[in-house]
Design a protein around this motif. Sequence first.
Motif, PDB file in Angstrom:
ATOM      1  N   GLU A 343      22.330  27.323  32.416  1.00 10.72           N
ATOM      2  CA  GLU A 343      21.136  28.118  32.081  1.00 10.72           C
ATOM      3  C   GLU A 343      21.195  29.552  32.598  1.00 10.72           C
ATOM      4  OE1 GLU A 343      17.917  25.957  33.750  1.00 10.72           O
ATOM      5  OE2 GLU A 343      17.918  24.389  32.213  1.00 10.72           O
ATOM      6  N   LYS A 344      22.366  30.046  33.005  1.00  7.95           N
ATOM      7  CA  LYS A 344      22.449  31.345  33.652  1.00  7.95           C
ATOM      8  C   LYS A 344      23.337  32.295  32.857  1.00  7.95           C
ATOM      9  CE  LYS A 344      23.432  33.423  38.167  1.00  7.95           C
ATOM     10  NZ  LYS A 344      23.891  33.142  39.554  1.00  7.95           N
ATOM     11  N   VAL A 345      22.863  33.508  32.627  1.00  7.64           N
ATOM     12  CA  VAL A 345      23.669  34.554  32.011  1.00  7.64           C
ATOM     13  C   VAL A 345      24.293  35.379  33.133  1.00  7.64           C
ATOM     14  CG1 VAL A 345      23.688  36.559  30.496  1.00  7.64           C
ATOM     15  CG2 VAL A 345      22.167  34.626  29.991  1.00  7.64           C
ATOM     16  N   ILE A 346      25.618  35.553  33.106  1.00  8.25           N
ATOM     17  CA  ILE A 346      26.326  36.216  34.200  1.00  8.25           C
ATOM     18  C   ILE A 346      27.031  37.457  33.671  1.00  8.25           C
ATOM     19  CG2 ILE A 346      27.980  35.942  36.070  1.00  8.25           C
ATOM     20  CD1 ILE A 346      27.715  32.915  35.742  1.00  8.25           C
ATOM     21  N   THR A 347      26.805  38.589  34.341  1.00  7.15           N
ATOM     22  CA  THR A 347      27.509  39.826  34.000  1.00  7.15           C
ATOM     23  C   THR A 347      28.914  39.789  34.592  1.00  7.15           C
ATOM     24  OG1 THR A 347      25.441  41.063  33.968  1.00  7.15           O
ATOM     25  CG2 THR A 347      27.469  42.338  34.189  1.00  7.15           C
ATOM     26  N   GLU A 348      29.893  40.230  33.795  1.00  8.67           N
ATOM     27  CA  GLU A 348      31.261  40.268  34.301  1.00  8.67           C
ATOM     28  C   GLU A 348      31.347  41.111  35.572  1.00  8.67           C
ATOM     29  OE1 GLU A 348      34.737  40.912  31.708  1.00  8.67           O
ATOM     30  OE2 GLU A 348      33.237  41.140  30.106  1.00  8.67           O
ATOM     31  N   GLY A 349      32.105  40.598  36.533  1.00 12.30           N
ATOM     32  CA  GLY A 349      32.456  41.410  37.690  1.00 12.30           C
ATOM     33  C   GLY A 349      33.756  42.150  37.420  1.00 12.30           C
ATOM     34  N   THR A 350      34.211  42.896  38.404  1.00 18.70           N
ATOM     35  CA  THR A 350      35.458  43.657  38.248  1.00 18.70           C
ATOM     36  C   THR A 350      36.398  43.319  39.392  1.00 18.70           C
ATOM     37  OG1 THR A 350      34.674  45.544  39.546  1.00 18.70           O
ATOM     38  CG2 THR A 350      34.187  45.540  37.186  1.00 18.70           C
ATOM     39  N   PHE A 351      37.666  43.615  39.180  1.00 24.97           N
ATOM     40  CA  PHE A 351      38.654  43.467  40.240  1.00 24.97           C
ATOM     41  C   PHE A 351      38.904  44.820  40.898  1.00 24.97           C
ATOM     42  CE2 PHE A 351      39.368  39.619  37.875  1.00 24.97           C
ATOM     43  CZ  PHE A 351      39.825  38.700  38.817  1.00 24.97           C
ATOM     44  N   GLU A 352      39.263  44.768  42.171  1.00 26.90           N
ATOM     45  CA  GLU A 352      39.665  45.982  42.858  1.00 26.90           C
ATOM     46  C   GLU A 352      40.714  45.647  43.906  1.00 26.90           C
ATOM     47  OE1 GLU A 352      36.149  47.729  44.485  1.00 26.90           O
ATOM     48  OE2 GLU A 352      35.971  46.279  46.102  1.00 26.90           O
ATOM     49  N   THR A 353      41.483  46.640  44.280  1.00 24.64           N
ATOM     50  CA  THR A 353      42.565  46.442  45.247  1.00 24.64           C
ATOM     51  C   THR A 353      42.155  46.977  46.609  1.00 24.64           C
ATOM     52  OG1 THR A 353      43.555  48.542  44.596  1.00 24.64           O
ATOM     53  CG2 THR A 353      44.364  46.551  43.488  1.00 24.64           C
ATOM     54  N   LEU A 354      42.780  46.427  47.660  1.00 22.02           N
ATOM     55  CA  LEU A 354      42.522  46.834  49.038  1.00 22.02           C
ATOM     56  C   LEU A 354      43.845  47.064  49.752  1.00 22.02           C
ATOM     57  CD1 LEU A 354      39.855  44.122  49.989  1.00 22.02           C
ATOM     58  CD2 LEU A 354      39.388  46.431  49.151  1.00 22.02           C
ATOM     59  N   TYR A 355      43.821  48.027  50.692  1.00 20.08           N
ATOM     60  CA  TYR A 355      44.979  48.239  51.556  1.00 20.08           C
ATOM     61  C   TYR A 355      44.971  47.206  52.689  1.00 20.08           C
ATOM     62  CZ  TYR A 355      45.604  52.722  49.189  1.00 20.08           C
ATOM     63  OH  TYR A 355      45.802  53.700  48.247  1.00 20.08           O
ATOM     64  N   SER A 356      45.995  47.250  53.529  1.00 19.70           N
ATOM     65  CA  SER A 356      46.099  46.269  54.609  1.00 19.70           C
ATOM     66  C   SER A 356      44.980  46.401  55.625  1.00 19.70           C
ATOM     67  CB  SER A 356      47.449  46.413  55.319  1.00 19.70           C
ATOM     68  OG  SER A 356      47.577  47.709  55.882  1.00 19.70           O
ATOM     69  N   ASN A 357      44.387  47.611  55.749  1.00 18.87           N
ATOM     70  CA  ASN A 357      43.261  47.793  56.662  1.00 18.87           C
ATOM     71  C   ASN A 357      41.923  47.519  55.990  1.00 18.87           C
ATOM     72  OD1 ASN A 357      43.260  49.994  54.984  1.00 18.87           O
ATOM     73  ND2 ASN A 357      43.031  51.514  56.614  1.00 18.87           N
ATOM     74  N   LEU A 358      41.989  46.937  54.766  1.00 20.55           N
ATOM     75  CA  LEU A 358      40.828  46.521  53.979  1.00 20.55           C
ATOM     76  C   LEU A 358      40.043  47.686  53.399  1.00 20.55           C
ATOM     77  CD1 LEU A 358      39.542  43.561  56.181  1.00 20.55           C
ATOM     78  CD2 LEU A 358      41.189  43.526  54.310  1.00 20.55           C
ATOM     79  N   VAL A 359      40.608  48.876  53.442  1.00 25.06           N
ATOM     80  CA  VAL A 359      39.998  50.022  52.771  1.00 25.06           C
ATOM     81  C   VAL A 359      40.281  49.913  51.275  1.00 25.06           C
ATOM     82  CG1 VAL A 359      40.086  52.537  52.516  1.00 25.06           C
ATOM     83  CG2 VAL A 359      40.113  51.501  54.783  1.00 25.06           C
ATOM     84  N   LYS A 360      39.291  50.275  50.464  1.00 25.20           N
ATOM     85  CA  LYS A 360      39.433  50.144  49.016  1.00 25.20           C
ATOM     86  C   LYS A 360      40.509  51.076  48.467  1.00 25.20           C
ATOM     87  CE  LYS A 360      35.135  50.795  47.801  1.00 25.20           C
ATOM     88  NZ  LYS A 360      33.932  50.872  46.929  1.00 25.20           N
ATOM     89  N   GLY A 361      41.253  50.550  47.493  1.00 26.83           N
ATOM     90  CA  GLY A 361      42.250  51.351  46.817  1.00 26.83           C
ATOM     91  C   GLY A 361      41.781  51.708  45.421  1.00 26.83           C
ATOM     92  N   ASP A 362      42.402  51.091  44.407  1.00 30.16           N
ATOM     93  CA  ASP A 362      42.049  51.339  43.017  1.00 30.16           C
ATOM     94  C   ASP A 362      41.023  50.301  42.549  1.00 30.16           C
ATOM     95  OD1 ASP A 362      42.069  52.532  40.569  1.00 30.16           O
ATOM     96  OD2 ASP A 362      44.092  51.889  40.000  1.00 30.16           O
TER      97      ASP A 362
END
Length: 419
Positions: A343-362
């Motif tokens: 019964e739930k409509v779900i919006t697509e999420g996205t993928f993203e990359t992280l560096y080894s220190n968990l800082v966001k990349g692309d």
Amino acid sequence: MKYIYILLFISLLLFGCKKDETNDIPINIENQNTVEEIFKATGCKPTNVQDINIARMRLFVDNNNIKYLYGSKTKNNIENFWIAKFDLSGNQLWEIINSKSLTTNFAYNPQVLHNGNLVFGCAQLNNDYVLAVQPVLITPQNGIAKFINVRENFQYSDITIFDNFFFCSINDRQLNLNSNAIRWFAQIDNEGNILNQDGEMNIPQNYSIWKDSNTFISFAESTIEKNNVLINSKEPIWAYKIQLPSHLKCEPNARFDKDTIIVNYKLELADETEKTYTYKLSYTTGKVYLNNNLDMYTFLDLEKPYIAPDSMTVTLHSINITNNNQGTTYYNISYTLQNKTKEKVITEGTFETLYSNLVKGDFQTGFFSKLYPGESINRTYTFKSISSTPYKIIQYKHDLMGSDADIIAKSLKWKINNK
């Protein structure tokens, strides 16, 4: 580090320093110049005090229960900076009187340095206006005083104390309240020698460790930084961003191993377990030698379906890594999203990359749709990175509006096996 805030306007004239408010001494103005009056005020009965002409008085008790009276004595109708030390029986061991000033001056705000020496402020007044505040270093064993001459009309409102030195500075509030004050900083060692002074200084306010008297490492829960006291800009020499997992309590500590800075974060996690995360970096360059923050998360398998926090079923089929041999690395992913709810409509999420220190990349861009119950979609996407700084993690971002910390704590994650 020990940080003290002092009020430096009219309330200062009444000894309004924050640390000592509980030690305020009620002086009987009409009958203050007696040993009995001092005994009533301090609980300490001096046995050999001469020429008691006290104008202002407060009691300071150090960690060894040694008692000091401080404030001012009147001589030639001028209030003079005054401190006296007493033993546990009430005997005066020494006293210091600054009788050289031609204007009212008095002692206030005693602080204990890490080597046991004391620092008092010597406030100089003229018609109830503060002209200057001079730091005075006291050797408590013998009562030797060193009046530290920083510069003409120097005033400070804040003291920040470290192991081997302390800083005297004035904050913006006091600059606005006192037209006589100027913005100036002084770094002074525990023997009273001026190490640095300038109109601007970079003083750490959080956890820090010093390599020398000029440079330090500060380590907060989001960054590890190298800074210099004498700043030419507000940017650190280098900074390394970190991303700790969600936790209830954090106890950081740091130490040096030659040119390596080792920072440990002892965390009490949300499930009340404890775990320590360690970072080793070059003190000179900030280059990372080691971090174990990837150990804080569970990484998922390819070709297996997992349910994200938004109820979307996510299957990451592959992560193909290629390199153009000219400095760019490509990460091609293929995946399937399924809405298996009823019964739930779900919006697509996205993928993203992280560096080894968990800082966001692309991060993934494009047009994304909503999936109704029973619907699914297959997609591919390619991320890029500089080959010398590869990505280490791919995560499914289930909440496009959520905070980074909350998302990384709950997201589905896959480790990238770089060759």
